[in-house]
Design a protein around this motif. Structure first.
Motif, PDB file in Angstrom:
ATOM      1  N   ASP A 167       0.810  -1.221   0.000  1.00 41.55           N
ATOM      2  CA  ASP A 167       0.000   0.000   0.000  1.00 41.55           C
ATOM      3  C   ASP A 167       0.844   1.272   0.000  1.00 41.55           C
ATOM      4  N   ASN A 168       2.159   1.133  -0.186  1.00 40.39           N
ATOM      5  CA  ASN A 168       3.061   2.287  -0.314  1.00 40.39           C
ATOM      6  C   ASN A 168       2.983   3.253   0.873  1.00 40.39           C
ATOM      7  N   ASN A 169       2.837   2.688   2.081  1.00 42.13           N
ATOM      8  CA  ASN A 169       2.790   3.558   3.253  1.00 42.13           C
ATOM      9  C   ASN A 169       4.122   3.600   3.999  1.00 42.13           C
ATOM     10  N   GLY A 170       5.155   2.981   3.393  1.00 40.56           N
ATOM     11  CA  GLY A 170       6.478   3.001   4.005  1.00 40.56           C
ATOM     12  C   GLY A 170       6.707   1.926   5.029  1.00 40.56           C
ATOM     13  N   LEU A 171       5.719   1.049   5.244  1.00 42.29           N
ATOM     14  CA  LEU A 171       5.841  -0.046   6.195  1.00 42.29           C
ATOM     15  C   LEU A 171       5.799  -1.373   5.431  1.00 42.29           C
ATOM     16  N   VAL A 183      -0.212 -16.843   3.026  1.00 45.70           N
ATOM     17  CA  VAL A 183      -0.601 -15.924   4.100  1.00 45.70           C
ATOM     18  C   VAL A 183      -0.019 -14.541   3.818  1.00 45.70           C
ATOM     19  N   PHE A 184      -0.820 -13.507   4.097  1.00 45.46           N
ATOM     20  CA  PHE A 184      -0.349 -12.136   3.912  1.00 45.46           C
ATOM     21  C   PHE A 184      -0.621 -11.342   5.183  1.00 45.46           C
ATOM     22  N   TYR A 185       0.447 -10.748   5.740  1.00 47.40           N
ATOM     23  CA  TYR A 185       0.356  -9.970   6.975  1.00 47.40           C
ATOM     24  C   TYR A 185       0.563  -8.489   6.677  1.00 47.40           C
ATOM     25  N   ARG A 186      -0.363  -7.660   7.164  1.00 46.71           N
ATOM     26  CA  ARG A 186      -0.205  -6.205   7.054  1.00 46.71           C
ATOM     27  C   ARG A 186       0.579  -5.691   8.258  1.00 46.71           C
ATOM     28  N   ASN A 187       1.545  -4.830   7.985  1.00 50.08           N
ATOM     29  CA  ASN A 187       2.348  -4.194   9.020  1.00 50.08           C
ATOM     30  C   ASN A 187       1.539  -3.069   9.648  1.00 50.08           C
ATOM     31  N   ASN A 188       1.274  -3.188  10.947  1.00 48.30           N
ATOM     32  CA  ASN A 188       0.456  -2.192  11.643  1.00 48.30           C
ATOM     33  C   ASN A 188       1.243  -0.962  12.065  1.00 48.30           C
ATOM     34  N   GLY A 189       2.560  -1.003  11.949  1.00 47.27           N
ATOM     35  CA  GLY A 189       3.383   0.150  12.289  1.00 47.27           C
ATOM     36  C   GLY A 189       3.718   0.277  13.753  1.00 47.27           C
ATOM     37  N   ASP A 190       3.256  -0.674  14.578  1.00 50.33           N
ATOM     38  CA  ASP A 190       3.543  -0.625  16.009  1.00 50.33           C
ATOM     39  C   ASP A 190       4.272  -1.878  16.482  1.00 50.33           C
ATOM     40  N   ASN A 523       6.889   2.819  -7.124  1.00 45.47           N
ATOM     41  CA  ASN A 523       6.502   2.129  -5.893  1.00 45.47           C
ATOM     42  C   ASN A 523       7.474   2.472  -4.773  1.00 45.47           C
ATOM     43  N   ARG A 524       6.973   2.511  -3.563  1.00 46.21           N
ATOM     44  CA  ARG A 524       7.744   2.989  -2.406  1.00 46.21           C
ATOM     45  C   ARG A 524       9.035   2.190  -2.194  1.00 46.21           C
ATOM     46  N   GLN A 525       8.995   0.870  -2.472  1.00 45.38           N
ATOM     47  CA  GLN A 525      10.179   0.034  -2.293  1.00 45.38           C
ATOM     48  C   GLN A 525      11.196   0.212  -3.409  1.00 45.38           C
ATOM     49  N   ALA A 526      10.843   0.939  -4.448  1.00 43.04           N
ATOM     50  CA  ALA A 526      11.730   1.179  -5.594  1.00 43.04           C
ATOM     51  C   ALA A 526      12.039  -0.093  -6.362  1.00 43.04           C
ATOM     52  N   LEU A 527      11.150  -1.085  -6.300  1.00 45.27           N
ATOM     53  CA  LEU A 527      11.349  -2.325  -7.044  1.00 45.27           C
ATOM     54  C   LEU A 527      11.470  -2.023  -8.529  1.00 45.27           C
ATOM     55  N   GLY A 528      12.487  -2.602  -9.169  1.00 47.36           N
ATOM     56  CA  GLY A 528      12.705  -2.399 -10.594  1.00 47.36           C
ATOM     57  C   GLY A 528      13.601  -1.227 -10.935  1.00 47.36           C
ATOM     58  N   THR A 529      14.019  -0.457  -9.942  1.00 46.69           N
ATOM     59  CA  THR A 529      14.885   0.692 -10.189  1.00 46.69           C
ATOM     60  C   THR A 529      16.301   0.233 -10.537  1.00 46.69           C
ATOM     61  N   ARG A 530      16.886   0.855 -11.551  1.00 45.39           N
ATOM     62  CA  ARG A 530      18.247   0.526 -11.992  1.00 45.39           C
ATOM     63  C   ARG A 530      19.216   1.564 -11.440  1.00 45.39           C
ATOM     64  N   LEU A 531      20.308   1.087 -10.855  1.00 49.09           N
ATOM     65  CA  LEU A 531      21.352   1.960 -10.334  1.00 49.09           C
ATOM     66  C   LEU A 531      22.635   1.731 -11.115  1.00 49.09           C
ATOM     67  N   GLU A 532      23.301   2.810 -11.508  1.00 50.15           N
ATOM     68  CA  GLU A 532      24.583   2.736 -12.204  1.00 50.15           C
ATOM     69  C   GLU A 532      25.592   3.565 -11.415  1.00 50.15           C
ATOM     70  N   LEU A 533      26.593   2.899 -10.864  1.00 52.89           N
ATOM     71  CA  LEU A 533      27.610   3.568 -10.051  1.00 52.89           C
ATOM     72  C   LEU A 533      28.902   3.657 -10.854  1.00 52.89           C
ATOM     73  N   TYR A 534      29.430   4.869 -10.981  1.00 52.39           N
ATOM     74  CA  TYR A 534      30.640   5.119 -11.767  1.00 52.39           C
ATOM     75  C   TYR A 534      31.798   5.426 -10.825  1.00 52.39           C
ATOM     76  N   VAL A 535      32.839   4.603 -10.918  1.00 52.85           N
ATOM     77  CA  VAL A 535      34.055   4.799 -10.135  1.00 52.85           C
ATOM     78  C   VAL A 535      35.228   4.650 -11.084  1.00 52.85           C
ATOM     79  N   GLY A 536      35.883   5.760 -11.419  1.00 56.05           N
ATOM     80  CA  GLY A 536      36.947   5.703 -12.420  1.00 56.05           C
ATOM     81  C   GLY A 536      36.378   5.248 -13.752  1.00 56.05           C
ATOM     82  N   ASN A 537      37.005   4.224 -14.348  1.00 57.48           N
ATOM     83  CA  ASN A 537      36.528   3.719 -15.639  1.00 57.48           C
ATOM     84  C   ASN A 537      35.641   2.491 -15.504  1.00 57.48           C
ATOM     85  N   ARG A 538      35.176   2.220 -14.291  1.00 52.92           N
ATOM     86  CA  ARG A 538      34.336   1.049 -14.050  1.00 52.92           C
ATOM     87  C   ARG A 538      32.906   1.466 -13.725  1.00 52.92           C
ATOM     88  N   VAL A 539      31.944   0.695 -14.258  1.00 49.57           N
ATOM     89  CA  VAL A 539      30.526   0.923 -13.981  1.00 49.57           C
ATOM     90  C   VAL A 539      29.958  -0.316 -13.299  1.00 49.57           C
TER      91      VAL A 539
END
Length: 601
Positions: A167-171, A183-190, A523-539
């Protein structure tokens, strides 16, 4: 002169012809070799191939070890209670999932369990000491079990778990697959959870469900859920024996004795409910006995594709068409592999910026390393329509070494922080012990160090800690930096055994960078996001949520090794929504928290 080909066209024709001839020669050679050789017997030495592929550990291997800290960390978990009754669901589980359910910056751990033999009464199930466990990270290297207080001490035949912020509430909420009903459990935040399986539309159907893989496949900002179905198991008392590698195996634990179970795709409606659409979307995989699945944008068209590892069935690759449906491209992508596939690892091990696939297999079948050929074809100027992979496990030291093992949980991870993805495999047999048929045969685990694209992988298990001398009936493996010290640790869940927490000691002698992502339009979890880190000549490339392991979920934090570099030149983040962000000149040895911004930064 009219009709004369340009230099570029001639080069393309010559290169394409050479590639096709090479592939044809390879296929013919493999066919000729396999048609004449006798079946491999586990443990035997093969002249020629085995000798040629043996690899001595290089002198510059990393002086990093893994130490069993389970007891001192306060974890006491045993999988299964009682004596198995020789039934397939008892032998296949279980896994674990790392996730920060209370958002305190420390990874917590959920461990899946099987309550015991399938013939238990309802009362015996409820009274069994074997239950799923939630361990809260105290932030000082120790954990406290809070399962009962949190309301997640499930007793049943659990297989896999995944943290999914539906539900994209950060929990992060918790999905559990089972033999029976999921089984699916909802996080109540407490610190507590509520079972909302029925009201969320996730209570159907009953079956033998294995891996669970979340992804926002339609890019609407809400995570969807893919569930692997294994077989349509029925205990009919069939104890017909077959001889498998000189071990008598009852039909009741042979997956080939049962019809495949379909897979499920639960579409997130965005209102707290889901609906099952696997057949409509074209990913129900009715002919596959599925054990693992991984979402990843293999062709980099902006839509996550789906690869499914099947046991004694063809593996399948589903190309995401971007309209809510998928096209199966297994044959054209060269990944329609028929072996006993269990675990999956996905990552850019060779640093060429495309995502490769590693698959663990049954005994005498070797493991597979499917190199993504996208950038290779691009560099040759060859136009390729679609995905192409090639199994090069033997070439890079990962094939024949696995002949004597049955592999399960696995992952690419940079355990020594040198900027190259290494590989771990937990092994364990599905064959019963000849001296005690009530138990399964244990095996040792394997750690491979990546020395680079030219050299490949080296088995460094013998020099990486006493724990690699131990034998377990390995199943689940989950990877994450639980103590926030800058190197990745491992949690193992053996079948009918005691769980093991392996602490990485020495990996943080090299520099590192961890990235926590938080989506907004995505989506809040950033599922599917691609990260590219550049350090010198390496990616270095990462994609959030791509790693699958076996019935397990790795840390949601993207971990990068920097070697001797004291900073990263830049970090490019390609969110699933289409937003792009770039961070520059990032100091090493820290965890950075990046929130998705509107537009391109």
């Amino acid at each position: 002169m009219r009709g004369k080909l340009s230099r570029r066209k001639r080069r393309i024709i010559i290169t394409t012809t050479a590639i096709l001839l090479f592939i044809a020669a390879t296929v013919i050679g493999i066919w000729q070799h396999s048609s004449t050789k006798k079946p491999y017997v586990p443990g035997e030495k093969i002249e020629g191939l085995t000798a040629e592929l043996s690899r001595t550990i290089p002198e510059d291997y990393p002086r990093v070890t893994f130490r069993d800290v389970t007891a001192e960390a306060g974890i006491s978990f045993r999988h299964f209670s009682g004596t198995r009754t020789v039934q397939l669901p008892e032998d296949m589980g279980s896994g674990a999932a790392w996730g920060d359910y209370d958002n305190d910056g420390w990874l917590d751990l959920f461990v899946v369990n099987e309550v015991g033999p399938l013939n238990l009464t309802k009362e015996e199930v409820q009274n069994s000491p074997a239950h799923c466990a939630l361990y809260h990270n105290n932030g000082d290297g120790t954990f406290e079990e809070v399962s009962a207080a949190a309301g997640v001490d499930y007793r049943g035949w659990g297989m896999a778990a995944a943290w999914i912020d539906y539900d994209n509430n950060g929990l992060p909420d918790l999905f559990l697959t089972c033999y029976g009903r999921n089984v699916f459990y909802r996080n109540n935040g407490d610190g507590t959870f509520t079972d909302i399986t029925r009201q969320a539309g996730l209570d159907q159907p009953e079956g033998f469900w294995t891996d669970v893989s979340p992804a926002d496949f339609n890019r609407d900002g809400f995570p969807d859920i893919y569930v692997c179905g294994y077989v349509k198991y029925a205990n009919e008392g069939d104890q017909t024996l077959t001889l498998q590698y000189e071990v008598e195996t009852p039909a009741s634990i042979n997956p080939s004795s049962f019809d495949p179970e379909r897979n499920l795709l639960f579409l997130n409606n965005g209102d707290g409910t889901f609906r099952e659409i696997a057949q409509k979307a074209g990913v129900d995989n009715p002919d596959g006995r599925s054990l693992s699945a991984a979402w990843c944008d293999f062709d980099e068209d902006g839509w996550v594709d789906l690869y499914v590892a099947n046991d004694v069935s063809d593996n399948v690759m589903y190309h995401n068409l971007g309209n809510g449906t998928f096209e199966e491209v297994s044959l054209s992508a060269w990944v329609a592999d028929y072996r006993g596939a269990m675990g999956l690892a996905v990552g850019d091990w060779d640093g060429d910026t495309d995502m490769d696939i590693f698959i663990t297999h049954w005994i005498a079948q070797e493991n597979a390393l499917y190199n993504n050929l996208r950038t290779q074809f691009d560099s040759l100027g060859v136009a390729v329509n679609g995905m192409r992979f090639m199994d090069e496990a033997d070439r890079y030291g990962l094939g024949q070494i696995a002949l004597d093992y049955i592999g399960w949980g696995t992952s690419f991870f940079d355990y020594d922080n040198d900027g190259r993805l290494d590989l771990f495999i937990t092994n364990g047999s599905t064959l019963q012990r000849p001296d005690d048929p009530s138990r399964l045969t244990p095996m040792t685990n394997l750690l491979f160090w990546n020395k680079g694209k030219q050299k490949g992988f080296y088995n460094v298990s013998a020099v990486s800690g006493e724990v690699f001398n131990r034998k377990l009936v390995g199943r689940g493996a989950a990877f994450g930096d639980y103590d926030n010290d800058g190197d990745v640790d491992i949690f193992l869940v053996p079948n009918e055994g005691t769980a093991v927490l392996l602490k990485n000691e020495g990996g943080n002698r090299n520099n590192w960078l961890d990235v926590r992502l938080e989506g907004r339009k995505s989506n809040r979890q950033a599922l599917g996001t691609r990260l590219e880190l550049y350090v010198g000549n390496r990616v270095q490339i990462r994609q959030t949520g791509a790693q699958s392991s076996y019935c397990s979920q790795n840390s949601p934090v993207a971990h990068f090794g920097l070697g001797n570099a004291t900073r990263a030149d830049s970090l490019k983040i390609l969110w699933l929504s289409g937003t792009r962000q770039v961070l520059r000149n990032i100091p090493a040895n820290q965890v950075i928290h990046v929130v998705e911004k509107e537009g391109t930064v």
